[in-house]
Design a protein around this motif. Structure first.
Motif, PDB file in Angstrom:
ATOM      1  N   ALA A 128       0.742  -1.199  -0.026  1.00 57.21           N
ATOM      2  CA  ALA A 128      -0.082  -0.032  -0.213  1.00 57.21           C
ATOM      3  C   ALA A 128       0.966   1.191  -0.113  1.00 57.21           C
ATOM      4  O   ALA A 128       0.720   2.017  -0.640  1.00 57.21           O
ATOM      5  CB  ALA A 128      -0.955  -0.274   1.263  1.00 57.21           C
ATOM      6  N   LYS A 161      -4.633   4.198  -6.361  1.00 57.84           N
ATOM      7  CA  LYS A 161      -5.878   3.323  -6.220  1.00 57.84           C
ATOM      8  C   LYS A 161      -5.332   2.361  -5.471  1.00 57.84           C
ATOM      9  O   LYS A 161      -6.424   1.653  -4.594  1.00 57.84           O
ATOM     10  CB  LYS A 161      -6.308   2.942  -7.525  1.00 57.84           C
ATOM     11  N   ASP A 207      -3.343   1.872  -2.819  1.00 57.20           N
ATOM     12  CA  ASP A 207      -3.155   2.297  -1.422  1.00 57.20           C
ATOM     13  C   ASP A 207      -4.688   2.581  -0.979  1.00 57.20           C
ATOM     14  O   ASP A 207      -5.078   2.528   0.346  1.00 57.20           O
ATOM     15  CB  ASP A 207      -2.433   3.465  -1.227  1.00 57.20           C
ATOM     16  N   MET A 208      -5.426   3.237  -1.922  1.00 59.12           N
ATOM     17  CA  MET A 208      -6.770   3.696  -1.471  1.00 59.12           C
ATOM     18  C   MET A 208      -7.762   2.368  -1.161  1.00 59.12           C
ATOM     19  O   MET A 208      -8.478   2.225  -0.102  1.00 59.12           O
ATOM     20  CB  MET A 208      -7.577   4.487  -2.462  1.00 59.12           C
ATOM     21  N   VAL A 209      -7.765   1.442  -2.047  1.00 59.08           N
ATOM     22  CA  VAL A 209      -8.402   0.139  -1.632  1.00 59.08           C
ATOM     23  C   VAL A 209      -7.986  -0.688  -0.491  1.00 59.08           C
ATOM     24  O   VAL A 209      -8.623  -0.947   0.396  1.00 59.08           O
ATOM     25  CB  VAL A 209      -8.203  -0.649  -2.819  1.00 59.08           C
ATOM     26  N   SER A 217      -6.416   0.633   2.141  1.00 61.15           N
ATOM     27  CA  SER A 217      -6.436   1.517   3.201  1.00 61.15           C
ATOM     28  C   SER A 217      -8.089   1.261   3.627  1.00 61.15           C
ATOM     29  O   SER A 217      -8.322   1.043   4.893  1.00 61.15           O
ATOM     30  CB  SER A 217      -6.161   2.848   3.031  1.00 61.15           C
ATOM     31  N   ARG A 218      -8.956   1.300   2.785  1.00 60.88           N
ATOM     32  CA  ARG A 218     -10.236   0.927   3.164  1.00 60.88           C
ATOM     33  C   ARG A 218     -10.603  -0.305   3.749  1.00 60.88           C
ATOM     34  O   ARG A 218     -11.393  -0.613   4.740  1.00 60.88           O
ATOM     35  CB  ARG A 218     -11.312   1.217   1.875  1.00 60.88           C
ATOM     36  N   ASP A 250      -9.487  -0.248   7.191  1.00 52.48           N
ATOM     37  CA  ASP A 250     -10.500   0.448   7.980  1.00 52.48           C
ATOM     38  C   ASP A 250     -11.631  -0.411   8.236  1.00 52.48           C
ATOM     39  O   ASP A 250     -12.005  -0.589   9.442  1.00 52.48           O
ATOM     40  CB  ASP A 250     -10.927   1.781   7.210  1.00 52.48           C
TER      41      ASP A 250
END
Length: 358
Positions: free
Chosen positions: A165, A171, A173-175, A177-178, A181
Motif C-alpha cells: 500500500a 488506487k 493504497d486507497m483500496v 486502506s479501506r 479500516d
C-alpha cells in the motif's frame, strides 16, 4: 607518461555493465564495510540487533522479563519430559473415593490431592481427577503454539500488505486502506467468536480434522487473519517516507523490479517496527486463545490449554470450593502476558534511536 601536447584519445569508453542485485542492495542506508567482510546489509542488521541487545541488558526489568519468557518457553517445550519425571500424563483420570470426595462435595479432590504433593505437583483437577501440572505443561504448548503461529500469520500479512500500500500508492493504497479500516472497525472478539465455530465446521473432514489439530488450526487462521490490519497501517506509514529515499530511487534507476525493491530494500528497513509489534501481539493472542477456550469456542476438552483449564474450573464452580483451581491457570496467564508485554516495551525502547531512557 602522457605527452601534454598529444591530443586526447577519441576511443569511446567501454559501456558500463548493468549492476547486479547485490550492487543495488549496497545502496540501502546501511553501514559500509571494507575488505572481504560481511555485506553492508548484514553488518547493519547485526549493528542494530547488537545495540538493541546492549540496551536490553542495561534494564533489569527487561532482563527479568526475558528470563521469565525463556522459562515459560522451556516449560512448554519440555512438557513431555517434565510430566514423565512427575510420572503423570494430562489425560488419565483418577476417580473414586481414594482421590475424589463423593459425599460433601462430589468431584472435589480430597485434601491430599487438592494441593501440590510429591505425586501430583499441582494437585488434581476437580471433576475428572486429572493431574493439573501435566495439563498446565501440555496446555502451555497449545497456548503458545497458537499465539506464535497466529502472530506469524498477522505479521506476514500486515508487513507485505502495508508495504504494498505504501509503495504503490494511488488506487492500490486507497483500496487497501479501506480494507484496513473495515477490519479495524469490526468488534474483534465478537467477530472471532462467531466465525470460529463456522470455520471449524468447514474444516471438518479435511486433513486438519485430526485430534487437537482442528481447533488449533482454526484459531491460528482466525486470530492471524484478523490481526494484520493495525500493523499494515503502521508499515504503510513507514513505507510512504522510505519510498522517496535515495537508495530506493537508485534501485529504480538501476532497473530493479518492484518486487525486489519491496522485499530487498523497503521491508528490511521496517523490521524494527515489525519486531516490536510482534512482541506486543504475542500476549494479545495468548489472551485471545484463553478467552475463546474459556467461552467454549476454542480448544475443547480433553485437549489441554490454559483457557480450557480455566473453563473447566469455572464450569463446575469448583473455584467457589477452592480458588486454587482458578488461581493456577489464571496466575500462569497473568505472568506470561505481563512478561511478554514488558519484553515488548523493552524491545520498543531498544530499537528506538530517540529513546533517552537507555
Amino acid at each position: 607518461m602522457l605527452d601534454p601536447h598529444e591530443p586526447p584519445s577519441r576511443t569511446p569508453p567501454a559501456a558500463a555493465s548493468a549492476p547486479t542485485a547485490e550492487q543495488v542492495a549496497t545502496l540501502s542506508p546501511q553501514p559500509a564495510t571494507t575488505g572481504s567482510g560481511p555485506s553492508a546489509e548484514q553488518t547493519g542488521a547485526r549493528t542494530l540487533l547488537g545495540t538493541a541487545w546492549l540496551r536490553i541488558r542495561r534494564s533489569r526489568v527487561a532482563v527479568g522479563a526475558l528470563v521469565v519468557v525463556a522459562l515459560i518457553m522451556l516449560f512448554a517445550i519440555l512438557a513431555p519430559l517434565l510430566t514423565s519425571l512427575e510420572g503423570q500424563d494430562p489425560y488419565t483420570s483418577l476417580t473414586g473415593p481414594d482421590y475424589l470426595d463423593e459425599v460433601d462435595t462430589p468431584g472435589l479432590p480430597l485434601p491430599y490431592y487438592r494441593f501440590p504433593s510429591p505425586d501430583h505437583w499441582l494437585g488434581l483437577e476437580p471433576g475428572l481427577g486429572r493431574d493439573l501440572f501435566a495439563r498446565m505443561a501440555h496446555g502451555a504448548r497449545i497456548s503458545l503454539v497458537i499465539a506464535l503461529l497466529s502472530t506469524l500469520v498477522s505479521v506476514f500479512l500486515g508487513t507485505v500488505i502495508g508495504a504494498a500500500a505504501g509503495y504503490f500508492g494511488g488506487k492500490v493504497d486507497m483500496v487497501i486502506s479501506r480494507v484496513m479500516d473495515l477490519f479495524l472497525a469490526f468488534p474483534h472478539l465478537l467477530l472471532v467468536l462467531s466465525l470460529t465455530p463456522i470455520l471449524q465446521s468447514r474444516l471438518g473432514g479435511t486433513a486438519l480434522d485430526s485430534g487437537s489439530l482442528l481447533p488449533v488450526a482454526s484459531l491460528v487462521i482466525i486470530l492471524g487473519f484478523f490481526g494484520w490490519a493495525y500493523l499494515a497501517r503502521v508499515v504503510r506509514g513507514q513505507v510512504l517516507s522510505l519510498r522517496e529515499q535515495e537508495f530506493v530511487e537508485a534501485a529504480r534507476a538501476y532497473g530493479a523490479s518492484r518486487r525486489s525493491i519491496i522485499f530487498r530494500q523497503i521491508i528490511p528497513n521496517v523490521m524494527g517496527v515489525v519486531l516490536v509489534y510482534a512482541t506486543m501481539l504475542i500476549p494479545t493472542n495468548i489472551t485471545a486463545e484463553a478467552a475463546l477456550s474459556f467461552l467454549g469456542v476454542g480448544v475443547k476438552d480433553p485437549t489441554p490449554s490454559w483457557g480450557q483449564i480455566l473453563n473447566a474450573a469455572q464450569a463446575g464452580n469448583w473455584y467457589l470450593s477452592d480458588p486454587w483451581f482458578l488461581a493456577v491457570p489464571a496466575g500462569a496467564l497473568v505472568i506470561t502476558v505481563l512478561a511478554f508485554n514488558l519484553l515488548g516495551d523493552a524491545v520498543r525502547d531498544a530499537l528506538d534511536p530517540k529513546s533517552s531512557r537507555h
